[in-house]
Design an enzyme around this catalytic site. Structure first.
Site, PDB file in Angstrom:
ATOM      1  N   GLY A   7       0.824  -1.203   0.000  1.00 43.51           N
ATOM      2  CA  GLY A   7       0.000   0.000   0.000  1.00 43.51           C
ATOM      3  C   GLY A   7       0.857   1.251   0.000  1.00 43.51           C
ATOM      4  N   THR A   9      -0.147   5.068  -0.077  1.00 43.29           N
ATOM      5  CA  THR A   9      -0.751   6.404  -0.082  1.00 43.29           C
ATOM      6  C   THR A   9       0.045   7.239   0.924  1.00 43.29           C
ATOM      7  OG1 THR A   9      -2.853   5.424  -0.721  1.00 43.29           O
ATOM      8  CG2 THR A   9      -2.938   7.678   0.009  1.00 43.29           C
ATOM      9  N   HIS A  10      -0.598   7.757   1.972  1.00 42.67           N
ATOM     10  CA  HIS A  10       0.126   8.629   2.901  1.00 42.67           C
ATOM     11  C   HIS A  10       1.170   7.861   3.713  1.00 42.67           C
ATOM     12  CE1 HIS A  10      -2.597  11.754   1.829  1.00 42.67           C
ATOM     13  NE2 HIS A  10      -3.650  11.135   2.326  1.00 42.67           N
ATOM     14  N   CYS A  42      -8.015  14.284   0.886  1.00 44.73           N
ATOM     15  CA  CYS A  42      -8.628  15.422   1.571  1.00 44.73           C
ATOM     16  C   CYS A  42      -8.807  16.612   0.632  1.00 44.73           C
ATOM     17  CB  CYS A  42      -7.794  15.839   2.779  1.00 44.73           C
ATOM     18  SG  CYS A  42      -6.050  16.075   2.422  1.00 44.73           S
ATOM     19  N   THR A 110       0.582  -0.814   5.042  1.00 40.88           N
ATOM     20  CA  THR A 110       0.009   0.515   4.922  1.00 40.88           C
ATOM     21  C   THR A 110      -1.112   0.446   3.886  1.00 40.88           C
ATOM     22  OG1 THR A 110       1.879   1.017   3.438  1.00 40.88           O
ATOM     23  CG2 THR A 110       2.019   1.835   5.678  1.00 40.88           C
ATOM     24  N   GLY A 243     -18.394   6.890   5.984  1.00 40.45           N
ATOM     25  CA  GLY A 243     -17.281   6.474   6.834  1.00 40.45           C
ATOM     26  C   GLY A 243     -16.356   5.499   6.133  1.00 40.45           C
ATOM     27  N   SER A 272       1.663  -7.236  16.773  1.00 41.11           N
ATOM     28  CA  SER A 272       1.923  -8.380  17.657  1.00 41.11           C
ATOM     29  C   SER A 272       2.846  -9.403  17.010  1.00 41.11           C
ATOM     30  CB  SER A 272       0.596  -9.046  18.059  1.00 41.11           C
ATOM     31  OG  SER A 272      -0.176  -9.367  16.910  1.00 41.11           O
ATOM     32  N   PHE A 277       5.217  -4.252  10.726  1.00 40.85           N
ATOM     33  CA  PHE A 277       4.852  -2.906  11.164  1.00 40.85           C
ATOM     34  C   PHE A 277       3.550  -2.511  10.471  1.00 40.85           C
ATOM     35  CE2 PHE A 277       9.305  -3.203  11.985  1.00 40.85           C
ATOM     36  CZ  PHE A 277       9.584  -2.338  13.036  1.00 40.85           C
ATOM     37  N   ALA A 279       0.914   1.078   9.717  1.00 40.71           N
ATOM     38  CA  ALA A 279       0.770   2.525   9.821  1.00 40.71           C
ATOM     39  C   ALA A 279      -0.366   3.000   8.928  1.00 40.71           C
ATOM     40  CB  ALA A 279       2.076   3.216   9.415  1.00 40.71           C
ATOM     41  N   LEU A 298      -6.938   9.629   9.599  1.00 41.26           N
ATOM     42  CA  LEU A 298      -6.588  10.972   9.145  1.00 41.26           C
ATOM     43  C   LEU A 298      -5.206  10.937   8.493  1.00 41.26           C
ATOM     44  CD1 LEU A 298      -7.633  13.174  12.221  1.00 41.26           C
ATOM     45  CD2 LEU A 298      -8.777  13.100   9.999  1.00 41.26           C
TER      46      LEU A 298
END
Length: 451
Positions: A7, A9-10, A42, A110, A243, A272, A277, A279, A298
């Site tokens: 992934g 994006t941000h 956004c 991500t 949403g 876990s 990782f 994010a 966000l």
């Protein structure tokens, strides 16, 4: 060290750049199912509304840049399986159908989020659209050319911004939301009352406290109306903004998650599974107002988490400071800032709170002009710890939401804020800054209650 990032994006873009900067020896492979990276969703309403003329500005990176930094970027590749025991990622090239696999020492998830699509009768009709990525933004713009009656379902930030964009372009706009107030997650009723009245004065129809039960179409399969228990609303186009849900199916049952499906991490963004990782919108945040975990998708949270993955990839170096869910909004001339919990949301986070609300001018009355600021401070009963704040004004006071965010993160009390050092200059504020005045009102309230 082999690193696979799923992934882009941000959070993914931030993670890739920081991994390659801090660990240039790493072999980074990126899988992205779309044909672009780093899209600022956004900005969709600004793009739809014609404020942003060149959509290139809504991207802050591209596959070529990431490749130049050293990453192997596999665009339009859909990851279908992750074997966490063998440390393998399996994907399909969407264009050719070819199977691809990659080994990893560290996996960075991500995968972001996706709009919630309720199982409503008729939702498959033409001109019922989602609003998340660049391709969807272009579809909205294309369909809007022939649409006059636009229905937005969902009164959060994206829905409200689209309401403004379409109203400004002369469309007949209806906003439907199952809750009784717009922007329910961010603002208490003193603020939403002001905004709702303004929307209605502009001819925007508000259908609040109403749930969509069906979409009705014509013989061509195009949507013509939206049905709720209160009635039917004509529509040439419907945009669903109810949403988001985290995209975490690939790791279901393999790492700890919240009931929402958001992946839980420690303060170094490790899941876990110590080799993985996580994010961004696929990940739970550490929510400072109550010290727990929450799902708050966000971009600000995503870029911070992505950056920290790069720092902590090999060893624990930089802790995640958590979030207050701070946000800002411009709506028909109103500047709105919000951070932390509202009085309405506080019980959901296990907090007992009180609040104080003050309206004052942002600078002295002897100046040629000034503007009113409506502001609210939410604080914990017993400790006086600040846990939330909201502001609205025709003057741009939104940076004060950042100030209140810092106060929450640093566990400041109403007493701290009441006397904190802010500069005074008549062009900008009073000898007592309006945030000082707000906190002093909270102290006065507590003094009265303790008599």
């Amino acid at each position: 060290m082999k690193v696979v990032v799923v992934g882009c994006t941000h959070a993914g873009t931030a993670a890739i750049k920081n991994i390659l900067k801090l660990h240039p020896e790493a072999e980074v492979t990126v899988f992205e199912r779309n044909d672009n990276v780093s899209f600022l969703s956004c900005g969709i309403a600004l793009y739809v509304g014609g404020v942003v003329k060149d959509p290139a500005g809504l991207f802050y990176s591209n596959p070529e840049e990431l490749a130049s930094l050293g990453a192997t970027v596999k665009m339009e590749h859909d990851v279908t399986e992750i074997d966490t025991k063998a440390k393998k990622v399996f994907a399909t090239d969407i264009k050719t159908g070819a199977a691809v696999e990659a080994d990893y020492d560290k996996l960075v998830m991500t995968t972001g989020s996706w709009p919630i699509i309720p199982p409503i009768e008729g939702i498959q009709l033409e001109n019922i659209l989602l609003c998340k990525n660049y391709n969807q933004a272009n579809e909205i713009i294309a369909k809007a050319k022939d649409a006059q009656k636009v229905v937005i379902v969902g009164g959060g930030y994206i829905g409200i911004e689209l309401v403004e964009a379409f109203a400004e372009s002369g469309k007949d706009v209806t906003l439907i939301d199952g809750l009784d107030r717009i922007l329910n997650k961010y603002l208490d009723h003193e603020f939403t009352d002001v905004l709702e009245a303004d929307l209605q004065n502009r001819g925007i129809k508000l259908a609040l406290n109403q749930s969509v039960t069906a979409f009705k179409g014509n013989a061509d399969g195009k949507v013509v109306s939206v049905h709720t228990p209160e009635g039917d609303y004509e529509a040439d186009m419907v945009i669903m903004c109810v949403g988001f849900r985290p995209n975490t199916e690939l790791l279901k049952g393999k790492v700890e998650m919240l009931p929402t499906g958001a992946i839980v991490t420690d303060e170094y963004l490790r899941t876990s599974d110590p080799a993985i990782f996580s994010a961004g919108d696929s990940t739970a945040v550490h929510y400072n107002p109550n010290g727990g975990s929450a799902y708050i998708p966000l971009a600000t949270n995503a870029v911070r988490q992505g950056m920290l993955v790069g720092h902590n990839l090999v060893e624990n170096k930089m802790k995640y400071r958590g979030t207050q869910g701070t946000s800002g909004l411009y709506l028909f001339g109103y500047n709105i800032g919000s951070t932390g919990v509202t009085v309405h949301s506080a019980p959901m986070f296990g907090l007992e709170v009180r609040s104080v609300i003050v309206e004052d001018n942002y600078r002295p009355e002897f100046m040629p002009t000034t503007e009113k600021v409506l502001m609210k401070l939410v604080y914990e009963v017993g400790t006086g710890r600040i846990v939330g704040g909201q502001l609205i004004s025709k003057y741009d006071i939104t940076q004060s939401a950042n100030t209140l965010s810092l106060a929450i993160q640093n566990k400041m009390t109403i007493e701290d804020l009441a006397v904190v050092d802010f500069f005074f200059q008549p062009h900008f504020d009073r000898p007592w800054n309006y945030l000082n005045i707000l906190a002093q009102a909270a102290l006065d309230q507590e003094a009265e209650l303790n008599k």
